[in-house]
Write an enzyme that holds these catalytic residues in place. Structure first.
Site, PDB file in Angstrom:
ATOM      1  N   ASP A   1       0.847  -1.193   0.000  1.00 37.27           N
ATOM      2  CA  ASP A   1       0.000   0.000   0.000  1.00 37.27           C
ATOM      3  C   ASP A   1       0.885   1.246   0.000  1.00 37.27           C
ATOM      4  OD1 ASP A   1      -1.979  -1.785   0.175  1.00 37.27           O
ATOM      5  OD2 ASP A   1      -2.716  -1.182   2.162  1.00 37.27           O
TER       6      ASP A   1
ATOM      7  N   ASP B   1       0.822   4.236  -2.621  1.00 43.81           N
ATOM      8  CA  ASP B   1       0.573   5.628  -2.229  1.00 43.81           C
ATOM      9  C   ASP B   1       1.661   6.547  -2.770  1.00 43.81           C
ATOM     10  OD1 ASP B   1      -1.647   4.768  -0.942  1.00 43.81           O
ATOM     11  OD2 ASP B   1      -0.768   4.806   1.071  1.00 43.81           O
TER      12      ASP B   1
ATOM     13  N   SER C   1     -36.314  -6.903 -13.156  1.00 43.30           N
ATOM     14  CA  SER C   1     -35.969  -7.640 -11.931  1.00 43.30           C
ATOM     15  C   SER C   1     -36.127  -9.133 -12.219  1.00 43.30           C
ATOM     16  CB  SER C   1     -36.783  -7.155 -10.746  1.00 43.30           C
ATOM     17  OG  SER C   1     -38.128  -7.308 -11.008  1.00 43.30           O
TER      18      SER C   1
ATOM     19  N   GLU D   1     -24.979 -17.869 -11.056  1.00 40.15           N
ATOM     20  CA  GLU D   1     -24.243 -16.739 -10.469  1.00 40.15           C
ATOM     21  C   GLU D   1     -24.777 -16.498  -9.068  1.00 40.15           C
ATOM     22  OE1 GLU D   1     -24.826 -13.337 -12.997  1.00 40.15           O
ATOM     23  OE2 GLU D   1     -24.094 -14.385 -14.765  1.00 40.15           O
TER      24      GLU D   1
ATOM     25  N   LYS E   1     -26.409 -14.095  -6.353  1.00 41.92           N
ATOM     26  CA  LYS E   1     -27.179 -12.843  -6.353  1.00 41.92           C
ATOM     27  C   LYS E   1     -26.616 -11.982  -5.234  1.00 41.92           C
ATOM     28  CE  LYS E   1     -31.617 -10.730  -6.712  1.00 41.92           C
ATOM     29  NZ  LYS E   1     -31.831 -10.038  -5.444  1.00 41.92           N
TER      30      LYS E   1
ATOM     31  N   ASP F   1     -26.140  -8.931  -2.780  1.00 45.18           N
ATOM     32  CA  ASP F   1     -27.102  -8.065  -2.104  1.00 45.18           C
ATOM     33  C   ASP F   1     -26.544  -6.649  -2.044  1.00 45.18           C
ATOM     34  OD1 ASP F   1     -29.248  -7.202  -0.746  1.00 45.18           O
ATOM     35  OD2 ASP F   1     -28.806  -8.249   1.122  1.00 45.18           O
TER      36      ASP F   1
ATOM     37  N   ARG G   1     -30.742   1.666 -10.839  1.00 40.96           N
ATOM     38  CA  ARG G   1     -31.782   1.002 -11.617  1.00 40.96           C
ATOM     39  C   ARG G   1     -33.041   1.869 -11.708  1.00 40.96           C
ATOM     40  NH1 ARG G   1     -35.745  -2.799  -9.769  1.00 40.96           N
ATOM     41  NH2 ARG G   1     -36.712  -3.724 -11.585  1.00 40.96           N
TER      42      ARG G   1
ATOM     43  N   GLU H   1     -23.705  -5.043  -9.675  1.00 42.18           N
ATOM     44  CA  GLU H   1     -24.221  -4.765  -8.337  1.00 42.18           C
ATOM     45  C   GLU H   1     -23.145  -4.090  -7.504  1.00 42.18           C
ATOM     46  OE1 GLU H   1     -27.312  -5.621  -8.182  1.00 42.18           O
ATOM     47  OE2 GLU H   1     -27.890  -5.739  -6.069  1.00 42.18           O
TER      48      GLU H   1
ATOM     49  N   TYR I   1     -22.398  -8.241 -13.964  1.00 42.78           N
ATOM     50  CA  TYR I   1     -23.030  -9.500 -14.357  1.00 42.78           C
ATOM     51  C   TYR I   1     -23.750  -9.435 -15.703  1.00 42.78           C
ATOM     52  CZ  TYR I   1     -26.790  -7.046 -11.911  1.00 42.78           C
ATOM     53  OH  TYR I   1     -27.670  -6.104 -11.484  1.00 42.78           O
TER      54      TYR I   1
ATOM     55  N   LYS J   1     -33.578 -17.959  -3.880  1.00 45.33           N
ATOM     56  CA  LYS J   1     -33.008 -17.301  -2.695  1.00 45.33           C
ATOM     57  C   LYS J   1     -32.555 -18.308  -1.655  1.00 45.33           C
ATOM     58  CE  LYS J   1     -34.682 -12.752  -3.028  1.00 45.33           C
ATOM     59  NZ  LYS J   1     -35.102 -11.579  -2.312  1.00 45.33           N
TER      60      LYS J   1
ATOM     61  N   CYS K   1     -26.110 -13.341  42.622  1.00 43.14           N
ATOM     62  CA  CYS K   1     -25.846 -14.328  41.567  1.00 43.14           C
ATOM     63  C   CYS K   1     -27.092 -15.201  41.402  1.00 43.14           C
ATOM     64  CB  CYS K   1     -24.642 -15.186  41.947  1.00 43.14           C
ATOM     65  SG  CYS K   1     -24.449 -16.611  40.860  1.00 43.14           S
TER      66      CYS K   1
ATOM     67  N   CYS L   1     -25.939 -18.967  42.815  1.00 42.98           N
ATOM     68  CA  CYS L   1     -25.578 -19.274  44.204  1.00 42.98           C
ATOM     69  C   CYS L   1     -26.059 -18.208  45.178  1.00 42.98           C
ATOM     70  CB  CYS L   1     -24.069 -19.471  44.324  1.00 42.98           C
ATOM     71  SG  CYS L   1     -23.156 -17.949  44.071  1.00 42.98           S
TER      72      CYS L   1
ATOM     73  N   CYS M   1     -19.868 -12.728  39.753  1.00 42.25           N
ATOM     74  CA  CYS M   1     -20.111 -13.463  40.982  1.00 42.25           C
ATOM     75  C   CYS M   1     -18.717 -13.896  41.439  1.00 42.25           C
ATOM     76  CB  CYS M   1     -20.973 -14.684  40.694  1.00 42.25           C
ATOM     77  SG  CYS M   1     -20.912 -15.901  42.013  1.00 42.25           S
TER      78      CYS M   1
ATOM     79  N   CYS N   1     -19.294 -21.229  43.389  1.00 43.18           N
ATOM     80  CA  CYS N   1     -20.592 -21.106  42.701  1.00 43.18           C
ATOM     81  C   CYS N   1     -20.768 -22.269  41.711  1.00 43.18           C
ATOM     82  CB  CYS N   1     -20.625 -19.763  41.969  1.00 43.18           C
ATOM     83  SG  CYS N   1     -22.013 -19.577  40.858  1.00 43.18           S
TER      84      CYS N   1
HETATM   85  S1  IVH Z   1     -29.359 -10.343 -13.580  1.00 41.52           S
HETATM   86  C1  IVH Z   1     -32.593  -9.396 -16.364  1.00 41.52           C
HETATM   87  N1  IVH Z   1     -27.516 -11.197 -11.962  1.00 41.52           N
HETATM   88  O1  IVH Z   1     -30.934  -8.498  -8.544  1.00 41.52           O
HETATM   89  C2  IVH Z   1     -31.530  -9.798 -15.457  1.00 41.52           C
HETATM   90  N2  IVH Z   1     -29.039  -9.552 -11.158  1.00 41.52           N
HETATM   91  O2  IVH Z   1     -33.932  -8.854  -8.697  1.00 41.52           O
HETATM   92  C3  IVH Z   1     -31.594  -9.069 -14.197  1.00 41.52           C
HETATM   93  N3  IVH Z   1     -28.615  -8.848  -8.863  1.00 41.52           N
HETATM   94  O3  IVH Z   1     -31.825  -5.616 -10.291  1.00 41.52           O
HETATM   95  C4  IVH Z   1     -30.370  -8.936 -13.494  1.00 41.52           C
HETATM   96  N4  IVH Z   1     -26.865 -10.129  -8.495  1.00 41.52           N
HETATM   97  O4  IVH Z   1     -29.623  -5.562  -9.049  1.00 41.52           O
HETATM   98  C5  IVH Z   1     -28.577 -10.379 -12.118  1.00 41.52           C
HETATM   99  N5  IVH Z   1     -25.802 -12.059 -10.641  1.00 41.52           N
HETATM  100  C6  IVH Z   1     -26.851 -11.221 -10.795  1.00 41.52           C
HETATM  101  C7  IVH Z   1     -27.302 -10.376  -9.765  1.00 41.52           C
HETATM  102  C8  IVH Z   1     -28.404  -9.551  -9.988  1.00 41.52           C
HETATM  103  C9  IVH Z   1     -27.676  -9.208  -7.979  1.00 41.52           C
HETATM  104  C10 IVH Z   1     -29.698  -7.854  -8.584  1.00 41.52           C
HETATM  105  C11 IVH Z   1     -29.834  -6.793  -9.655  1.00 41.52           C
HETATM  106  C12 IVH Z   1     -31.244  -6.865 -10.125  1.00 41.52           C
HETATM  107  C13 IVH Z   1     -31.921  -7.641  -9.057  1.00 41.52           C
HETATM  108  C14 IVH Z   1     -33.041  -8.443  -9.651  1.00 41.52           C
END
Ligand code: IVH
Length: 675
Positions: free
Chosen positions: A34, A38, A85, A116, A118, A120, A139, A179, A231, A317, A411, A414, A429, A434
């Site tokens: 690092d 820097d 979505s 893949e 998903k 968060d 989005r 994401e 993605y 999920k 306590c 005891c 205690c 005890c």
């Molecule tokens: S694909 C049409 N791939 O999940 C394809 N989405 O509920 C839609 N997300 O808005 C997206 N990981 O923000 C895709 N590996 C992944 C993802 C992913 C997270 C999120 C994304 C999307 C939401 C859909």
């Protein structure tokens, strides 16, 4: 190193920095320290300041406060095609129906899927014009998003300029989607800071990412450790498969999630779901499931979309890792050192696949600070592969029946008066007789890290103490078949197994016995170091504080604790009884074999440590490995023999799987050093 770059043309220096940014932030494989990085940045700042024209927009110095084409933050941006979505399910068996639907729509065709994670976080689209990041947007409603370019520019894994792919011309325009997320450890830190500033904590990583990306001051966003996995290639290049788009995205310098996988059958996809569900707690970012996508882009077009979802993808999920539940009551537990800990009894809930009924509330200060009351609704979270924690109270959900709780003055076990000292959070205690303390001291002695007596968990220890069969750990070695058969739920087989396990424990190495005694401040590392230096329990018992402090890593606090412990006659008596029972209390004979096994095992082996170790610091683990003849390096390669993983290990674990490097969980590693 300065001479390496001092004579560089400034653009070469920028390129060198971009290279190191990519190695560090995208590939997770830093090539320089690092500090050195820097220094390069400082040098670039100086060179750019001396130039007559302002630095180019894609200079690494221009991530924060760089020339914004137009100050457009907050304006709406139309996406290149809707950001849809995903259809959701919690049941991996539903993936079979998805597969059938896909196959019915594409009769006779071969189907390949990409699995893949998903992530968060917050979905964003990034638009590049002639290779330069032109804008980035959230989005939003799927059609229009919010312009957050200035904040996205601060994320170091987002290239400000696409890496040139030498064999191909740079596309005029591309849009990629991904994401933005905040790693778990960073989220904890940010929340601690928010707590200190009396700001409400972010409830989940999505809020943290969204909150940070929508800040008005990119200088603050830059301090938030955000990251991104891409993605989707949504516009600009025509290809045949999703896999090809991912490869292309990677070539341009973007970061892909390392767990993307190709599957040719739905069974293999379901297996992927279960595998990732198992390891998700070890990742250093939150994921809420898997996304399954049809790989072939022509097939994707044939399948089409509904108004909301593509028909070529589905999300399955994982069981929630964060839930809301209620504190039904608070119980006080007494630990082996006499410390009183409030424990919440919860309305049972499933978190991360396990049903949870209890959570520690740590100490009274914590109760007061977070204003936790009986009857409160709380957020329970499982983030590492660990016991879930109460991360937040929801005061808005109170109905007035909630009750404030404070630790008692006596306590609970005891009934002797408890002690509150001014400078300690702990409430104790102090009665060493005890029964609750006794039970926990014995459980500590029998635990996996100490004598490892199988079949002697907390409940059985409680039974033995309550039946007055065991008062100290030495009494365990006097137990007879007849004693156990008198206990509830003890038949001959169970009793026999337990007696055998107790018998077997007599041969464990001295450090485990010493650690098992539960002397304050004597953890595993200290126990090992004491045994290696003093060689026998007798020598440790007789050592003065001065002699003890000559040992590396042993200071006044530990030395005083040891001398205090062994000055008490009941403790000296305990050691004599353990010796009479046949325990091995000398390190020399006990270890001539085990120590040389250990020696042989570690000598010339290369270790990499990753994640947060819970029983020792990284420096202690490194010291142990080096003391035993091994080597610790920072990067995993084919030459690495073992990867030791703590909590939230990140991408090194995946790399270890690819390189077939053996992975050691922390507990296994501990067992090796304690052999
Ligand atoms: S694909 C049409 N791939 O999940 C394809 N989405 O509920 C839609 N997300 O808005 C997206 N990981 O923000 C895709 N590996 C992944 C993802 C992913 C997270 C999120 C994304 C999307 C939401 C859909």
């Amino acid at each position: 190193m300065s001479s390496d770059f001092e004579s560089f043309p400034v653009e070469d220096l920028r390129e060198l920095i971009r290279y190191h940014e990519h190695k560090y932030y995208v590939e997770n494989q830093p090539q320089i320290s690092d500090y050195e990085f820097d220094q390069l940045m400082v040098k670039l700042g100086q060179l750019e300041a001396a130039e007559s024209q302002s630095p180019p927009v894609d200079s690494p110095t221009q991530r924060i406060g760089g020339p914004v084409v137009e100050n457009s933050r907050g304006t709406r941006i139309q996406h290149h095609g809707p950001m849809l979505s995903l259809e959701n399910t919690y049941d991996p068996e539903i993936l079979r129906s998805f597969d059938q639907r896909v196959r019915q729509a594409l009769p006779g065709q071969e189907i390949t899927y990409i699995g893949e994670l998903k992530i968060d976080g917050l979905g964003v689209a990034l638009f590049y014009q002639n290779g330069y990041l032109s804008y980035g947007a959230t989005r939003g409603n799927g059609q229009f998003g919010e312009d957050v370019t200035v904040n996205l520019r601060t994320i170091k894994s987002i290239p400000l300029r696409l890496k040139a792919v030498t064999s191909e011309p740079m596309p005029d325009q591309i849009e990629v989607r991904g994401e933005v997320f905040m790693p778990k450890a960073a989220l904890d830190l940010v929340n601690q800071q928010r707590d200190a500033n009396e700001e409400p904590p972010f409830v989940n990583p999505r809020n943290a990412a969204a909150g940070s990306l929508r800040l008005l001051d990119p200088g603050i966003t830059a301090q938030r450790p955000l990251d991104i996995f891409l993605y989707h290639l949504s516009f600009g290049i025509d290809l045949q498969t999703h896999q090809q788009s991912l490869d292309e995205i990677q070539k341009f310098g973007f970061k892909l999630n390392p767990y993307n996988e190709i599957h040719t059958t739905i069974d293999s996809v379901i297996d992927y779901y279960h595998r990732l569900c198992q390891i998700r707690h070890t990742l250093d970012y939150e994921v809420d499931g898997i996304v399954v996508k049809v790989n072939d882009l022509t097939q994707q077009r044939v399948l089409g979309t509904t108004a909301k979802f593509p028909r070529w993808a589905i999300c399955c999920k994982f069981p929630a890792s964060q839930v809301t539940t209620r504190i039904e009551r608070i119980e006080v537990q007494v630990g082996r050192m006499g410390i009183l800990t409030p424990v919440a009894h919860l309305q049972p809930v499933e978190v991360g696949g396990a049903t949870i009924t209890h959570a520690t509330l740590h100490n009274e200060q914590e109760l007061i600070r977070k204003d936790i009351r009986i009857g409160d609704q709380v957020i329970l979270k499982r983030s590492g592969d660990v016991i879930p924690k109460i991360t937040q109270v929801l005061p808005d959900k109170r109905d007035g029946t909630e009750q404030i709780f404070r630790l008692p003055d006596l306590c609970p076990d005891c009934q002797s008066p408890i002690q509150r000292s001014e400078n300690e959070t702990a409430v104790r205690c102090v009665n060493t007789e005890c029964p609750a303390q006794r039970k926990r001291r014995i459980s500590h002695f029998t635990s996996r890290s100490a004598l490892e007596i199988e079949g002697l968990g907390e409940q059985i220890v409680d039974q033995l103490v309550e039946a007055d069969l065991v008062k100290t750990v030495a009494d365990l070695y006097q137990l007879q078949m007849g004693d156990l058969l008198g206990l509830e739920k003890f038949a001959e087989k169970k009793a026999g197994n337990l007696l055998q396990a107790i018998e077997n424990s007599k041969t464990v190495a001295l450090p485990r016995v010493l650690f098992g005694l539960g002397i304050q401040h004597v953890g595993q590392t200290v126990a090992i170091s004491l045994c290696e230096n003093l060689l026998s329990m007798d020598a440790i018992m007789e050592a003065t504080t001065e002699r003890l402090q000559e040992i590396n890593g042993i200071g006044e606090k530990i030395a005083n604790s040891l001398v205090g412990f062994f000055s008490r006659s009941e403790n000296r008596n305990l050691i004599s009884r353990l010796r009479e029972a046949g325990l091995q209390l000398a390190a020399i004979e006990a270890s001539t074999t085990s120590s040389s096994d250990r020696h042989n095992f570690f000598v010339d082996k290369t270790f990499v440590l990753t994640g947060v170790l819970t029983t020792m610091t990284r420096a202690e683990a490194t010291q142990q490995i080096e003391d035993l003849g091994g080597k610790v390096t920072g990067h995993i390669s084919r030459k690495t023999d073992f990867l030791v993983v703590g909590e939230s290990p990140g991408s090194k674990q995946k790399r270890a799987l690819e390189l077939e490097v053996e992975v050691l969980a922390e507990a296994d590693f501990q067992r090796l050093i304690l052999r």
